[in-house]
Design a protein around this motif. Structure first.
Motif, PDB file in Angstrom:
ATOM      1  N   HIS A   1      -7.228  -0.476  -5.778  1.00 45.30           N
ATOM      2  CA  HIS A   1      -7.854  -0.012  -4.544  1.00 45.30           C
ATOM      3  C   HIS A   1      -7.430   1.446  -4.387  1.00 45.30           C
ATOM      4  CE1 HIS A   1      -9.228  -3.949  -3.136  1.00 45.30           C
ATOM      5  NE2 HIS A   1      -8.109  -4.418  -3.658  1.00 45.30           N
ATOM      6  N   PRO A   2      -8.316   2.384  -4.735  1.00 46.67           N
ATOM      7  CA  PRO A   2      -7.920   3.794  -4.678  1.00 46.67           C
ATOM      8  C   PRO A   2      -7.742   4.275  -3.245  1.00 46.67           C
ATOM      9  CG  PRO A   2     -10.249   3.618  -5.189  1.00 46.67           C
ATOM     10  CD  PRO A   2      -9.706   2.213  -5.163  1.00 46.67           C
ATOM     11  N   ALA A   3      -7.059   5.370  -3.120  1.00 48.39           N
ATOM     12  CA  ALA A   3      -6.811   5.959  -1.797  1.00 48.39           C
ATOM     13  C   ALA A   3      -7.994   6.793  -1.310  1.00 48.39           C
ATOM     14  CB  ALA A   3      -5.557   6.817  -1.847  1.00 48.39           C
ATOM     15  N   THR A   4      -8.859   7.189  -2.249  1.00 48.77           N
ATOM     16  CA  THR A   4     -10.014   8.030  -1.880  1.00 48.77           C
ATOM     17  C   THR A   4     -11.282   7.473  -2.517  1.00 48.77           C
ATOM     18  OG1 THR A   4      -9.881   9.509  -3.790  1.00 48.77           O
ATOM     19  CG2 THR A   4      -8.520  10.073  -1.867  1.00 48.77           C
ATOM     20  N   ARG A   5     -12.423   8.024  -2.112  1.00 47.57           N
ATOM     21  CA  ARG A   5     -13.714   7.602  -2.647  1.00 47.57           C
ATOM     22  C   ARG A   5     -14.119   8.381  -3.905  1.00 47.57           C
ATOM     23  NH1 ARG A   5     -14.410   4.805   1.574  1.00 47.57           N
ATOM     24  NH2 ARG A   5     -15.608   4.852   3.422  1.00 47.57           N
TER      25      ARG A   5
ATOM     26  N   THR B   1       0.844  -1.190   0.000  1.00 48.49           N
ATOM     27  CA  THR B   1       0.000   0.000   0.000  1.00 48.49           C
ATOM     28  C   THR B   1       0.882   1.244   0.000  1.00 48.49           C
ATOM     29  OG1 THR B   1      -0.119   0.020   2.403  1.00 48.49           O
ATOM     30  CG2 THR B   1      -1.879  -1.132   1.241  1.00 48.49           C
ATOM     31  N   GLY B   2       0.329   2.310  -0.563  1.00 46.49           N
ATOM     32  CA  GLY B   2       1.031   3.589  -0.542  1.00 46.49           C
ATOM     33  C   GLY B   2       2.073   3.776  -1.623  1.00 46.49           C
ATOM     34  N   MET B   3       2.223   2.808  -2.521  1.00 47.81           N
ATOM     35  CA  MET B   3       3.192   2.980  -3.609  1.00 47.81           C
ATOM     36  C   MET B   3       2.707   4.076  -4.549  1.00 47.81           C
ATOM     37  SD  MET B   3       4.715  -0.646  -4.795  1.00 47.81           S
ATOM     38  CE  MET B   3       6.048   0.241  -5.582  1.00 47.81           C
ATOM     39  N   ARG B   4       3.621   4.764  -5.164  1.00 50.76           N
ATOM     40  CA  ARG B   4       3.283   5.782  -6.170  1.00 50.76           C
ATOM     41  C   ARG B   4       2.808   5.056  -7.412  1.00 50.76           C
ATOM     42  NH1 ARG B   4       2.341   8.935  -9.907  1.00 50.76           N
ATOM     43  NH2 ARG B   4       3.142  11.067 -10.034  1.00 50.76           N
ATOM     44  N   LEU B   5       1.532   5.252  -7.769  1.00 59.18           N
ATOM     45  CA  LEU B   5       0.954   4.604  -8.934  1.00 59.18           C
ATOM     46  C   LEU B   5       0.940   5.564 -10.116  1.00 59.18           C
ATOM     47  CD1 LEU B   5      -2.039   2.779  -7.216  1.00 59.18           C
ATOM     48  CD2 LEU B   5       0.250   1.900  -7.698  1.00 59.18           C
TER      49      LEU B   5
ATOM     50  N   PRO C   1     -12.440  -1.735  -3.262  1.00 59.60           N
ATOM     51  CA  PRO C   1     -12.711  -0.811  -2.161  1.00 59.60           C
ATOM     52  C   PRO C   1     -11.498   0.078  -1.858  1.00 59.60           C
ATOM     53  CG  PRO C   1     -12.954  -3.118  -1.457  1.00 59.60           C
ATOM     54  CD  PRO C   1     -12.474  -3.126  -2.862  1.00 59.60           C
ATOM     55  N   VAL C   2     -11.773   1.187  -1.223  1.00 56.06           N
ATOM     56  CA  VAL C   2     -10.727   2.143  -0.837  1.00 56.06           C
ATOM     57  C   VAL C   2      -9.769   1.482   0.154  1.00 56.06           C
ATOM     58  CG1 VAL C   2     -10.300   4.301   0.399  1.00 56.06           C
ATOM     59  CG2 VAL C   2     -12.181   4.153  -1.240  1.00 56.06           C
ATOM     60  N   VAL C   3      -8.481   1.717  -0.068  1.00 55.94           N
ATOM     61  CA  VAL C   3      -7.426   1.270   0.839  1.00 55.94           C
ATOM     62  C   VAL C   3      -6.553   2.483   1.123  1.00 55.94           C
ATOM     63  CG1 VAL C   3      -5.334  -0.151   1.024  1.00 55.94           C
ATOM     64  CG2 VAL C   3      -7.403  -1.131   0.043  1.00 55.94           C
ATOM     65  N   ARG C   4      -6.267   2.730   2.388  1.00 52.70           N
ATOM     66  CA  ARG C   4      -5.441   3.891   2.749  1.00 52.70           C
ATOM     67  C   ARG C   4      -4.113   3.830   1.991  1.00 52.70           C
ATOM     68  NH1 ARG C   4      -4.605   5.583   8.783  1.00 52.70           N
ATOM     69  NH2 ARG C   4      -6.149   7.121   8.222  1.00 52.70           N
ATOM     70  N   GLY C   5      -3.827   4.880   1.247  1.00 51.26           N
ATOM     71  CA  GLY C   5      -2.589   4.946   0.471  1.00 51.26           C
ATOM     72  C   GLY C   5      -2.727   4.399  -0.935  1.00 51.26           C
ATOM     73  N   GLY C   6      -3.799   3.638  -1.223  1.00 53.58           N
ATOM     74  CA  GLY C   6      -3.981   3.032  -2.539  1.00 53.58           C
ATOM     75  C   GLY C   6      -3.174   1.753  -2.686  1.00 53.58           C
ATOM     76  N   GLN C   7      -3.630   0.868  -3.574  1.00 54.04           N
ATOM     77  CA  GLN C   7      -2.949  -0.414  -3.750  1.00 54.04           C
ATOM     78  C   GLN C   7      -3.412  -1.076  -5.045  1.00 54.04           C
ATOM     79  OE1 GLN C   7      -4.069  -3.520  -0.946  1.00 54.04           O
ATOM     80  NE2 GLN C   7      -1.972  -4.292  -0.917  1.00 54.04           N
TER      81      GLN C   7
END
Length: 149
Positions: free
Chosen positions: A72-76, A12-16, A118-124
């Motif tokens: 899995h985006p970081a926001t909605r 999670t949290g990698m720069r995409l 679903p949303v994941v903190r930081g994105g994934q």
């Protein structure tokens, strides 16, 4: 034959990477390298994949595969999963580097089929990999038959 299935989750949290971004080639290359390396590393961290890699050595684990890629985006906020194709491409290249597939061309791979999760903190990004029999892989190649006719 029961198809083998593997799940490779990038940290999670990698720069995409997103197709809507206009990045200079140098930082873009660094992000691609990081995503590719993370996917390769996660193959060795996944016990089932690690065992499959060891058993298949020196060849690839899978001859044919289908990949369902979940972003899995970081926001909605509204999102278009296909916009993250550069991130998925880099991750799939990491699977090839790890020895999961011989190549990511149409002869070996169907996908990645990109979907929103679903949303994941930081994105994934999560890759769900399913082995295809040669017959099942051929069924996906309808475009080749349409073009040839």
């Amino acid at each position: 034959m029961i198809p083998r299935r593997f799940t490779i989750a990038l940290p999670t949290g990698m720069r995409l990477l997103n197709v809507n971004e206009k990045l200079h080639h140098r930082p873009k290359a660094e992000y691609v390298k990081a995503l590719r390396g993370a996917a390769m590393l996660q193959c060795s961290e996944n016990p089932a994949m690690r065992a499959a890699l060891a058993a298949a050595n020196p060849g690839p684990v899978l001859d044919h595969a289908y990949i369902l890629g979940i972003i899995h985006p970081a926001t909605r906020r509204r999102a278009d999963p296909a916009n993250w194709y550069p991130s998925f491409k880099a991750a799939v290249d990491g699977l090839v580097d790890a020895g999961v597939l011989e190549d990511d061309d149409h002869l070996h791979l169907v996908g990645p089929d990109m979907r929103l999760g679903p949303v994941v903190r930081g994105g994934q990004i999560v890759l769900h990999i399913e082995e295809l029999t040669p017959e099942r892989h051929a069924a996906f190649q309808w475009a080749d038959r349409v073009i040839a006719s």
